[in-house]
Design an enzyme around this catalytic site. Structure first.
Site, PDB file in Angstrom:
ATOM      1  N   ARG A  72      14.488  -9.695  21.738  1.00 37.17           N
ATOM      2  CA  ARG A  72      13.163  -9.286  21.510  1.00 37.17           C
ATOM      3  C   ARG A  72      11.907  -9.336  22.666  1.00 37.17           C
ATOM      4  O   ARG A  72      12.010  -8.363  23.811  1.00 37.17           O
ATOM      5  CB  ARG A  72      12.268  -9.224  20.033  1.00 37.17           C
ATOM      6  CG  ARG A  72      11.372  -7.908  20.017  1.00 37.17           C
ATOM      7  CD  ARG A  72      10.883  -8.357  18.716  1.00 37.17           C
ATOM      8  NE  ARG A  72       9.973  -9.998  18.789  1.00 37.17           N
ATOM      9  CZ  ARG A  72       9.822 -11.269  17.346  1.00 37.17           C
ATOM     10  NH1 ARG A  72       9.566 -10.218  16.336  1.00 37.17           N
ATOM     11  NH2 ARG A  72       9.441 -12.278  17.477  1.00 37.17           N
ATOM     12  N   TYR A  93       3.387  12.719  -9.140  1.00 36.45           N
ATOM     13  CA  TYR A  93       3.763  13.846  -8.001  1.00 36.45           C
ATOM     14  C   TYR A  93       5.746  13.950  -8.491  1.00 36.45           C
ATOM     15  O   TYR A  93       5.720  13.434  -8.475  1.00 36.45           O
ATOM     16  CB  TYR A  93       3.286  13.976  -6.274  1.00 36.45           C
ATOM     17  CG  TYR A  93       1.470  14.405  -5.782  1.00 36.45           C
ATOM     18  CD1 TYR A  93       1.467  15.323  -5.793  1.00 36.45           C
ATOM     19  CD2 TYR A  93       1.141  12.646  -5.643  1.00 36.45           C
ATOM     20  CE1 TYR A  93       1.052  15.319  -6.028  1.00 36.45           C
ATOM     21  CE2 TYR A  93      -0.024  13.424  -5.845  1.00 36.45           C
ATOM     22  CZ  TYR A  93      -0.546  15.115  -5.598  1.00 36.45           C
ATOM     23  OH  TYR A  93      -1.929  14.910  -4.911  1.00 36.45           O
ATOM     24  N   LYS A 129      -2.358 -14.127  14.056  1.00 35.98           N
ATOM     25  CA  LYS A 129      -2.073 -12.130  14.687  1.00 35.98           C
ATOM     26  C   LYS A 129      -2.249 -11.725  13.391  1.00 35.98           C
ATOM     27  O   LYS A 129      -2.013 -11.882  12.200  1.00 35.98           O
ATOM     28  CB  LYS A 129      -0.458 -12.430  15.763  1.00 35.98           C
ATOM     29  CG  LYS A 129       0.764 -12.438  14.463  1.00 35.98           C
ATOM     30  CD  LYS A 129       1.697 -12.763  15.166  1.00 35.98           C
ATOM     31  CE  LYS A 129       2.938 -12.285  14.080  1.00 35.98           C
ATOM     32  NZ  LYS A 129       3.811 -12.131  15.358  1.00 35.98           N
ATOM     33  N   MET A 157      -2.037   8.754  -2.741  1.00 38.76           N
ATOM     34  CA  MET A 157      -3.160   8.198  -1.712  1.00 38.76           C
ATOM     35  C   MET A 157      -3.650   7.181  -2.363  1.00 38.76           C
ATOM     36  O   MET A 157      -3.975   6.214  -1.808  1.00 38.76           O
ATOM     37  CB  MET A 157      -3.613   9.267  -0.945  1.00 38.76           C
ATOM     38  CG  MET A 157      -4.431   8.560   0.320  1.00 38.76           C
ATOM     39  SD  MET A 157      -5.335   9.924   0.909  1.00 38.76           S
ATOM     40  CE  MET A 157      -4.105  10.777   2.172  1.00 38.76           C
TER      41      MET A 157
END
Length: 351
Positions: A129, A247, A35, A295
């Site tokens: 679930r 950052y 999957k 990023m």
């Protein structure tokens, strides 16, 4: 030369892992869970390789995944769709020769109208679930048998914790379910469940992440690396004392350090939560991430790395040195999330 990150999928290692897992449960069928595009590594390519190796049973999550996999592996292997059918999809299951996993009373009612298709029954033994309640199994046993399921299954909640009492609780609950369908194959074990012993194997096991080199197997089980994730160094420079990196200025330099900037970031799946914790390996030498992962870029402190590091060098973020579960732990997550999070810019190569 492309600076794009590269994931090299080691096909023979994945096949070897399937064989290793298969050997843990003699007499049981070993399926392959592919999957989420085989956990981000390419379900079509991996499915074909596993089929060639002898795997005849696959699991996916969605109908669309099942249809794509059927096209890749051709007729023959059984493909289970874990999330089950929705109204309007029944003919697609039949035409694609896909097996619907039924997890609710609504699924039972819907599948009773299906035009000749195969199904499996998913019972909830404690996961809360997906899965029918054992009480529903009791009351609907006759109706379920009428559907002629080819498998009855459940899912372990705590298999990655071998001593957790939940494992035994679920196994005993599932034994009762399996006993109610003595002529139907039964399946309980996921990847980590394969390591819990033969009492958890039943008739079919369903390894997923373990195929790709993830999970934490016991000492007597050796799994091979399934993927190598590499990025290119695009800048090497001196970081001066009393400056900071990245950052938020979270990584102060108390002395001059040699830094290297790599072309990979959280858009590619290198999780921001690994800032200051992850390592990259340059020629087999571990170099820590300096400051926050951004990023598209990440900075490494390569002061203690190999000599004469230059732009163009490759850095391993997953692989033989950068173990999947160790890197995932540094990000505060699991190998599942690291693999499925590999972004579309990461070029997949198959070896």
């Amino acid at each position: 030369m492309s600076f794009l990150p590269r994931a090299t999928v080691l096909m023979s290692n994945i096949v070897d892992n399937w064989r290793t897992l298969d050997a843990l449960h003699p007499g049981a069928t070993t399926a392959a869970v592919v999957k989420a595009d085989a956990y981000g590594l390419g379900a079509a390519r991996i499915g074909k390789a596993l089929k060639t190796a002898g795997c005849q049973t696959f699991f996916v999550a969605y109908l669309d995944e099942g249809m794509a996999l059927r096209k890749a592996v051709g007729k023959g292997p059984r493909i289970f769709v874990l999330n089950g059918p929705m109204r309007g999809e029944l003919a697609a299951y039949r035409d694609g020769e896909l097996t619907a996993v039924l997890s609710s009373d609504l699924h039972l009612k819907l599948w009773s109208t299906a035009p000749r298709g195969t199904c499996a029954i998913h019972v909830d033994t404690g996961m809360n679930r997906l899965g029918m309640s054992p009480a529903l199994i009791d009351t609907e046993a006759t109706a379920i048998r009428r559907l002629a399921p080819v498998l009855v299954m459940s899912h372990l909640a705590c298999a990655d914790e071998p001593q957790n009492p939940m494992n035994l609780h679920q196994r005993r609950a599932f034994e009762d379910v399996a006993d109610a369908f003595p002529d139907t194959p039964a399946s309980l074990a996921n990847s980590s469940g394969c390591f819990l012993g033969r009492n958890y194997g039943f008739d079919l096991t369903r390894p997923g992440l373990a195929l790709y080199g993830g999970t934490t197997p016991p000492a007597n089980v050796q799994l091979k690396t399934g993927v190598i994730l590499e990025a290119t160094i695009i800048n090497v420079f001196k970081g001066a004392r009393d400056t900071t990196v990245g950052y938020g200025a979270t990584y102060p330099l108390t002395e001059d350090r040699l830094l290297a900037t790599c072309a990979i970031g959280y858009a590619d799946g290198l999780m921001r939560s690994g800032s200051g914790k992850l390592k990259g390996w340059v020629d087999g030498v571990a170099c820590p991430v300096a400051g926050r992962i951004s990023m598209d870029l990440v900075t490494l402190d390569v002061t203690d790395g190999p000599k004469a590091i230059k732009p163009g060098a490759r850095v391993e973020f997953l692989g033989e040195h950068a173990k999947l579960e160790a890197q995932a732990a540094a990000c505060g997550t699991l190998g599942y999330e690291l693999l499925t999070g590999l972004g579309p810019r990461v070029q997949r190569h198959y070896r």
